[in-house]
Design a protein around this motif. Structure first.
Motif, PDB file in Angstrom:
ATOM      1  N   ILE A 100       0.833  -1.207   0.000  1.00 28.37           N
ATOM      2  CA  ILE A 100       0.000   0.000   0.000  1.00 28.37           C
ATOM      3  C   ILE A 100       0.864   1.252   0.000  1.00 28.37           C
ATOM      4  O   ILE A 100       0.649   2.188  -0.786  1.00 28.37           O
ATOM      5  N   SER A 101       1.867   1.277   0.861  1.00 29.39           N
ATOM      6  CA  SER A 101       2.684   2.486   1.024  1.00 29.39           C
ATOM      7  C   SER A 101       3.646   2.721  -0.133  1.00 29.39           C
ATOM      8  O   SER A 101       3.795   3.853  -0.613  1.00 29.39           O
ATOM      9  N   ASN A 102       4.308   1.662  -0.581  1.00 31.45           N
ATOM     10  CA  ASN A 102       5.392   1.818  -1.557  1.00 31.45           C
ATOM     11  C   ASN A 102       4.976   1.553  -2.995  1.00 31.45           C
ATOM     12  O   ASN A 102       5.637   2.009  -3.924  1.00 31.45           O
ATOM     13  N   TYR A 103       3.887   0.789  -3.158  1.00 32.44           N
ATOM     14  CA  TYR A 103       3.491   0.401  -4.514  1.00 32.44           C
ATOM     15  C   TYR A 103       2.070   0.835  -4.871  1.00 32.44           C
ATOM     16  O   TYR A 103       1.556   0.452  -5.910  1.00 32.44           O
ATOM     17  N   HIS A 104       1.436   1.641  -3.988  1.00 29.44           N
ATOM     18  CA  HIS A 104       0.151   2.287  -4.291  1.00 29.44           C
ATOM     19  C   HIS A 104      -0.939   1.264  -4.633  1.00 29.44           C
ATOM     20  O   HIS A 104      -1.752   1.481  -5.533  1.00 29.44           O
ATOM     21  N   LEU A 105      -0.948   0.169  -3.891  1.00 29.19           N
ATOM     22  CA  LEU A 105      -1.855  -0.939  -4.176  1.00 29.19           C
ATOM     23  C   LEU A 105      -3.311  -0.486  -4.197  1.00 29.19           C
ATOM     24  O   LEU A 105      -3.771   0.227  -3.309  1.00 29.19           O
ATOM     25  N   GLY A 106      -4.056  -0.962  -5.214  1.00 30.25           N
ATOM     26  CA  GLY A 106      -5.443  -0.557  -5.353  1.00 30.25           C
ATOM     27  C   GLY A 106      -6.439  -1.478  -4.699  1.00 30.25           C
ATOM     28  O   GLY A 106      -7.562  -1.062  -4.382  1.00 30.25           O
ATOM     29  N   GLY A 107      -6.075  -2.762  -4.494  1.00 30.87           N
ATOM     30  CA  GLY A 107      -7.062  -3.706  -4.002  1.00 30.87           C
ATOM     31  C   GLY A 107      -6.489  -4.810  -3.150  1.00 30.87           C
ATOM     32  O   GLY A 107      -5.305  -5.164  -3.263  1.00 30.87           O
ATOM     33  N   ILE A 108      -7.341  -5.393  -2.309  1.00 27.57           N
ATOM     34  CA  ILE A 108      -7.000  -6.467  -1.381  1.00 27.57           C
ATOM     35  C   ILE A 108      -7.928  -7.638  -1.651  1.00 27.57           C
ATOM     36  O   ILE A 108      -9.094  -7.453  -1.997  1.00 27.57           O
ATOM     37  N   ILE A 109      -7.437  -8.871  -1.461  1.00 26.91           N
ATOM     38  CA  ILE A 109      -8.312 -10.052  -1.465  1.00 26.91           C
ATOM     39  C   ILE A 109      -8.137 -10.795  -0.149  1.00 26.91           C
ATOM     40  O   ILE A 109      -7.019 -11.012   0.321  1.00 26.91           O
ATOM     41  N   TYR A 110      -9.264 -11.155   0.459  1.00 20.72           N
ATOM     42  CA  TYR A 110      -9.260 -11.949   1.683  1.00 20.72           C
ATOM     43  C   TYR A 110      -9.416 -13.434   1.338  1.00 20.72           C
ATOM     44  O   TYR A 110     -10.168 -13.804   0.431  1.00 20.72           O
TER      45      TYR A 110
END
Length: 538
Positions: free
Chosen positions: A28-38
């Motif tokens: 999230i912080s370094n690669y600007h992640l757009g989405g998460i999967i649980y």
């Protein structure tokens, strides 16, 4: 947005643990992640899940003003990452297909969507609208509504409507159709060899209906379709499939997401990072990399490098990001809140569980009976129960306290249970057969998670069926095709999953408290075609 920020928005990644770990925070912080999967590894109980969603969104909020897409595979039935007693676990697609009840199909999806939204989840990778017309399919099976395109299209459309009216982005999968395969793409490549006309008249019908319904997302299949893509590469990596067919011919304007790029159909043949680049080239907007931090980072960096080198036009990235941003606005993915004191009371309400009960009771299908039902409530009865002990890509071991024996015990005086594994060893088979000695009334539940029932379960049924003076009842608790391995047994039922509320419904049918109302959503054999249902002979 910088190029790195735009590419980061195009990735959905998973992680280990019940709280945000260092890997997901770095993405999230370094690669600007757009989405998460649980996955099951991330969920424990409702307060923890909602807290996890809140913590992830708050961490992301410190880095970006674009909210996270938080997704899950909550298909229902046997494919449910959240199966806590706290939530309303809705039945799976094939059970719903057996009811033929579109109102209940809609309600199941709406209930699922409402509860996911309260958990901070905003995308469900469901429904599967694959047409399961191949009994040897090792990965779809009961995840499909059935073998007829019209049934799948109708049920899929109302499920999409139910999820999206609850505020959840629905995902029709696996495009262009994973139903007629005999290979599992978690472990290797699969192919659907049919001509265009057949594909348009069958496999694509539910997807066309999903597009008409306004489905937010469509997930790709790691399956080869020579009719659309002459090169030996799966649909996920094919511009002919994703751009020419899905965008061009079918006029789809929503978000295209890949199935997980770490599945062997991609990772073993193309590599995860190169596969990610090829998927983006093909026209995917979101790339799913579910498990490994190193592969997630390598994939993001590979797509950035592909744009910088000119391999992928930045204008194409911009179009994908516009679609992603529009979906996040449309589904209000910036809406999240802390867990409140009354939080748990929102889940598993009596009204919602009554909908599940109705589906379960309408889904149980009597395929054949030769005067053995209902069971004699006063006769000592033994139930052979197969327990899921081995993890697969779509199944995880679940300790089940409420089984078929528990359900029968509510209306019968003397019910014993013997648990076996779904892949019983010879000694386990012998013990099960010996344990049934002296019983005149035996119920065997079978559980088939792959293409054919394990030979140990088959041997138990055949041995018991050969005994004279024994009333033997067999009920499949997953794929309905088990009957083909012991076609001469007298009584056979299908209930498509082994979850507690389905077992309660099956128990009522066996005891004669309610009729079996389901209709086969697939053909088992010529004498048991699509739509077949039997009536009691006693």
């Amino acid at each position: 947005m910088s190029l790195a920020e735009k590419v980061g928005q195009m990735f959905v990644c998973g992680f280990e643990g019940y709280v945000p770990n260092d890997d997901i925070k770095a993405l999230i912080s370094n690669y600007h992640l757009g989405g998460i999967i649980y996955f099951r590894r991330n969920v424990r109980e409702v307060g923890q899940i909602a807290g996890l969603s809140y913590d992830l969104q708050k961490w992301n909020e410190e880095q970006s003003d674009i909210p996270l897409l938080i997704s899950i595979d909550q298909e229902g039935g046997m494919v449910a990452r959240i199966d806590s007693d706290e939530v309303t676990l809705v039945p799976g697609n094939m059970a719903i297909g057996a009811t033929r009840n579109i109102d209940l199909a809609y309600e199941a999806a709406r209930i699922c969507g409402l509860e996911l939204r309260d958990l901070g989840i905003n995308v469900n990778f469901a429904p599967s609208v694959d047409v399961n017309n191949n009994a040897l399919n090792p990965v779809i099976g009961v995840r499909s509504y059935g073998e007829r395109a019209d049934l799948v299209a109708e049920m899929g459309a109302v499920a999409i409507r139910g999820l999206q009216e609850a505020g959840i982005a629905a995902t029709a999968k696996h495009f262009p159709g994973h139903g007629d395969t005999e290979s599992d793409t978690h472990y290797g490549l699969a192919e659907v060899p049919h001509e265009r006309e057949r594909l348009f008249n069958l496999e694509l019908v539910p997807f066309k209906r999903a597009i008409e319904e306004g489905v937010d997302a469509i997930m790709t299949a790691h399956v080869m379709f020579p009719a659309f893509e002459p090169a030996s590469k799966p649909a996920t990596l094919s511009r002919h499939v994703l751009t020419d067919l899905l965008r061009g011919e079918l006029k789809y304007n929503g978000v295209i997401i890949t199935d997980c790029m770490e599945m062997h159909a991609i990772s073993k043949h193309f590599g995860v990072a190169e596969g990610a680049v090829m998927a983006v080239e093909a026209g995917a907007d979101l790339v799913l990399v579910s498990h490994t931090f190193e592969s997630q980072v390598a994939s993001i960096e590979a797509v950035i490098a592909a744009v910088e080198s000119g391999r992928v036009p930045e204008a194409q990235i911009d179009e994908s990001v516009k679609r992603i941003m529009e979906l996040k606005r449309k589904r209000q993915m910036d809406r999240f809140s802390r867990v409140t004191a009354d939080f748990a009371s929102r889940f598993g309400t009596t009204a919602r569980k009554d909908i599940v009960r109705q589906i379960c009771e309408q889904s149980v299908t009597l395929v054949k009976d030769d005067g053995q039902l209902p069971l004699d409530k006063n006769e000592p009865t033994i139930v052979i129960w197969p327990e899921v002990k081995e993890r697969t890509e779509v199944d995880e071991p679940v300790e089940q306290r409420y089984t078929l024996a528990a359900a029968l015990s509510e209306s019968m005086a003397n019910v014993q249970e013997l648990r076996i594994g779904t892949n019983p060893e010879p000694e386990e088979v012998r013990n099960a057969i010996e344990a049934c000695a002296g019983y005149k009334q035996i119920v065997v539940a079978t559980y088939n998670a792959v293409s054919t029932l394990h030979e140990g379960q088959v041997e138990i049924v055949r041995e018991l069926a050969a005994r004279s003076g024994v009333k033997l009842v067999v009920a499949s608790t997953r794929n309905p095709y088990d009957l083909n391995q012991f076609p001469d047994i007298a009584t056979y039922l299908c209930c498509y999953e082994n979850r507690p509320m389905t077992m309660a419904a099956l128990g009522k049918v066996l005891a004669g408290a309610i009729p079996a109302r389901g209709k086969l959503p697939v053909a088992i054999a010529a004498e048991y075609p699509f739509g077949h249902s039997a009536t009691l002979q006693s």
